[in-house]
Design a protein around this motif. Structure first.
Motif, short mmCIF file in Angstrom:
data_model
loop_
_atom_site.label_atom_id
_atom_site.label_comp_id
_atom_site.label_asym_id
_atom_site.label_seq_id
_atom_site.Cartn_x
_atom_site.Cartn_y
_atom_site.Cartn_z
N SER A 7 0.81 -1.21 0.00
CA SER A 7 0.00 0.00 0.00
C SER A 7 0.85 1.26 0.00
N THR A 8 2.11 1.14 0.39
CA THR A 8 2.98 2.32 0.49
C THR A 8 3.64 2.68 -0.84
N ILE A 9 3.50 1.84 -1.87
CA ILE A 9 4.22 2.11 -3.13
C ILE A 9 3.25 2.17 -4.32
N ARG A 10 2.02 2.45 -4.04
CA ARG A 10 1.03 2.48 -5.12
C ARG A 10 1.28 3.59 -6.12
N ASN A 11 1.92 4.71 -5.66
CA ASN A 11 2.16 5.83 -6.58
C ASN A 11 3.54 5.78 -7.22
N ALA A 12 4.23 4.62 -7.15
CA ALA A 12 5.55 4.48 -7.78
C ALA A 12 5.41 4.51 -9.29
N ASP A 13 6.43 5.09 -9.98
CA ASP A 13 6.41 5.13 -11.44
C ASP A 13 6.57 3.73 -12.02
N LEU A 14 7.37 2.91 -11.34
CA LEU A 14 7.62 1.56 -11.82
C LEU A 14 7.74 0.62 -10.63
N ILE A 15 7.01 -0.47 -10.69
CA ILE A 15 7.09 -1.49 -9.64
C ILE A 15 7.70 -2.74 -10.25
N LEU A 16 8.79 -3.19 -9.65
CA LEU A 16 9.43 -4.43 -10.09
C LEU A 16 9.03 -5.55 -9.15
#
Length: 627
Positions: free
Chosen positions: A580-589
């Motif tokens: 839930s803390t990385i939902r606004n990341a440009d890219l998720i690996l």
């Protein structure tokens, strides 16, 4: 240091090592069997550290020679006084002469007193100078060890106990310092005394000298054998001392876990196993060294018997004076005394050689290759490229198999995946903590392995799950990543990390001293301080490894807001467990077993209904069930 967790791989290695102590007898490895400690070579290298004190060492040698020569002359002059008294008494008894010539006797006593005073003064001076030399050598060794630590690859710290490294800096260097301060000049003095006394004994009487020293070669042979045997145990003793320090450091730092799992008995057994090894090698080394003194005493007593019988016979025949017999017996004592001292000193020198060998072994460890590295000049954009990266902490256990990725400057990249997938390893490779097995990592098109480490790493800031703060003020801890920061900049960074209010509740505010046993600071507050330190360093590339794992949900929201401001126009890598803390990341690996199995934005990955979607739904269900 306020908090630091032991690396899992290192802990497992240590556990396996301690289990070995319990399960099977200790055996020297093939390398240990082949590598015999070269006493002469080690001591020569140690003495090279006194090269900067050559003048002082020369002065000490001169003082030692003068002091010893004056002390050697003393018994001969005292023998003359005895002869004068003996001849005076005999002449008075036989011929009724004047008896003892007290004026001549007083002159002899006066000269003897002056000689002993001069000898004492020179002896004191040499001890004073040598103390300074010994301390400077210890200082240089500690300095080299400290610098060496910063040049060692991370693999060394994974494979070696921290306690053993600490033991080399403390116990081993202290052993060297004490020996050099107390015993090194004793070796010189003893050798000079032996040579000088031998010359005086020859001068007095050749036959008595031969009789006194006839058993000496056999004694020297026996002592040399004992020294070689005991040196092996001294080496092992220093090793096990390092092991026991490592065990103590490991147990003390993990007391919460030890007590929480009722592991006291296990730890006691582990400690006892290592302690037994130390005891066994300790008593063997000390026993072998201690029998040198009785051997020397036996030789000395045997020599007294031979000289007394031969001297009495020669005096009766008028071939030697009574005073010369007295002087000769004194010289015998002076001859055996330095030999006894040498026997004792050899005990200490063996410990010194073992300690020095461990220190030099550490200093000779392979370092990070810093040759032909170019400084990273100009402003860094933050473009990162991983090109077919392959890596394993052990060559037979590859974690990152074929990792390729192109990251644009300013992108916010999140890395997720199950435990052991290689998330943290990726950022460690980016920081050049480890050397790649194959492949290449580039920054702005430049191979990072070709760059100077200091200029490269100054563009990074890290906030890790394992917080690290050192003993010092809060202000000093926050400035650690940027020493030239102003106080106002520190205050601004602390406010951005939402830790300023906590700091101001302390009595001394930013001047509050943090220590290892600080009770007024929680793990979450430590985390906030490390985040403030990262904000203050103003990096171009940011690495966040579970950076909010130790804070509550409300504080996490505030930190996320601060982080959103921090990562603007910066390339950032975020390792997160809570998706839930990385939902606004440009890219998720999404990593699994060292490979990228999925990549994209949060919404794109959910739409794939694959690995990431399953992870996200499982966390959502856990959270829903908890509520």
């Amino acid at each position: 240091m306020l908090s630091r967790k032991t690396d899992n791989r290192s802990s497992k290695a240590n556990k396996n090592r301690y289990k070995k102590h319990n399960n099977r007898p200790d055996k020297r490895s093939k390398m240990d069997k082949k590598k015999e400690v070269s006493f002469t070579k080690t001591m020569k290298r140690l003495l090279d550290y006194a090269s900067g004190d050559k003048l002082n060492v020369l002065i000490v040698l001169i003082f030692s020679i003068v002091s010893t020569i004056f002390a050697i002359i003393g018994p001969k002059i005292m023998g003359n006084a005895t002869t004068e008294i003996f001849n005076g008494l005999i002449s008075k008894i036989r011929d009724g002469g004047q008896g003892i010539d007290f004026s001549k006797l007083l002159k002899i006593i006066f000269v003897l007193t002056i000689l002993y005073i001069i000898s004492t003064v020179f002896s004191y001076a040499q001890s004073y100078i040598m103390s300074g030399v010994a301390q400077r050598i210890s200082y240089r060794l500690r300095q080299e060890i400290s610098q060496k630590i910063n040049r060692l690859p991370m693999e060394y710290f994974d494979k070696n106990s921290k306690g053993d490294i600490i033991s080399r800096v403390t116990n081993d260097v202290d052993t060297l310092s004490q020996t050099m301060n107390q015993s090194l000049m004793q070796v010189v003095t003893s050798v000079i005394t032996v040579v000088g006394v031998f010359i005086m004994m020859l001068y007095i009487n050749l036959m008595m000298t031969i009789a006194a020293l006839i058993v000496m070669p056999l004694t020297m042979l026996v002592l040399s054998i004992i020294i070689r045997k005991s040196q092996v145990f001294f080496k092992q003793q220093q090793k096990y001392l390092g092991d026991i320090n490592g065990k103590i450091e490991e147990t003390f730092s993990g007391q919460n876990i030890v007590r929480g799992y009722n592991g006291e008995r296990f730890e006691i057994n582990e400690f006892d196993a290592i302690n037994r090894k130390l005891y066994d090698t300790g008593w063997k080394s000390q026993f072998l060294s201690s029998i040198m003194m009785p051997i020397m005493n036996f030789v000395g007593n045997l020599g007294y018997v031979i000289v007394s019988i031969l001297g009495g016979y020669m005096a009766i025949n008028g071939r030697i004076s009574v005073g010369d017999i007295q002087a000769f017996i004194q010289y015998m004592r002076m001859f055996t005394q330095p030999l006894n001292q040498l026997a004792q000193i050899m005990n200490l020198l063996q410990s010194t050689a073992a300690a020095a060998d461990r220190i030099f072994e550490f200093l000779d460890e392979e370092e990070i290759d810093l040759s032909d590295k170019l400084p990273l000049e100009g402003p860094v954009q933050g473009n990162i490229n991983f090109d077919h990266v392959r890596f394993g902490y052990n060559s037979d256990n590859i974690i990152i198999k074929d990792f390729s990725l192109d990251i644009k400057a300013g992108q916010k990249v999140a890395i997720v995946g199950p435990t052991g997938a290689g998330k943290t390893t990726i950022v460690k490779l980016l920081m050049r903590f480890y050397k790649l097995n194959s492949g290449k990592i580039s920054i702005d098109g430049i191979d990072i392995d070709s760059l100077d480490l200091e200029s490269y790493r100054k563009n990074f800031a890290m906030v890790l799950q394992d917080t690290w703060l050192f003993s010092g003020t809060i202000m000093e801890n926050l400035k650690y990543g940027r020493l030239d920061a102003t106080d106002e900049e520190v205050y601004k960074a602390a406010k951005a990390a939402h830790v300023d209010r906590f700091i101001m509740t302390q009595k001394q505010g930013y001047d509050t001293i943090l220590t290892e046993d600080s009770k007024n600071i929680s793990q979450g507050q430590k985390q906030l301080l490390t985040i403030a330190r990262a904000i203050l360093s103003d990096p171009k590339i940011l690495i966040l490894d579970e950076a909010t794992s130790s804070v509550d949900t409300r504080t996490e929201v505030l930190i996320q807001q601060a982080m959103d401001n921090l990562i603007k126009d910066r390339t950032s890598f975020i390792i997160a467990h809570r998706l839930s803390t990385i939902r606004n990341a440009d890219l998720i690996l999404v990593l699994n077993e060292g490979d990228i199995v999925e990549q994209g934005s949060h919404d794109e990955l959910l739409a794939m209904d694959g690995f990431y979607s399953n992870l996200y739904r499982s966390q959502y269900e856990e959270l829903k069930g908890a509520n």
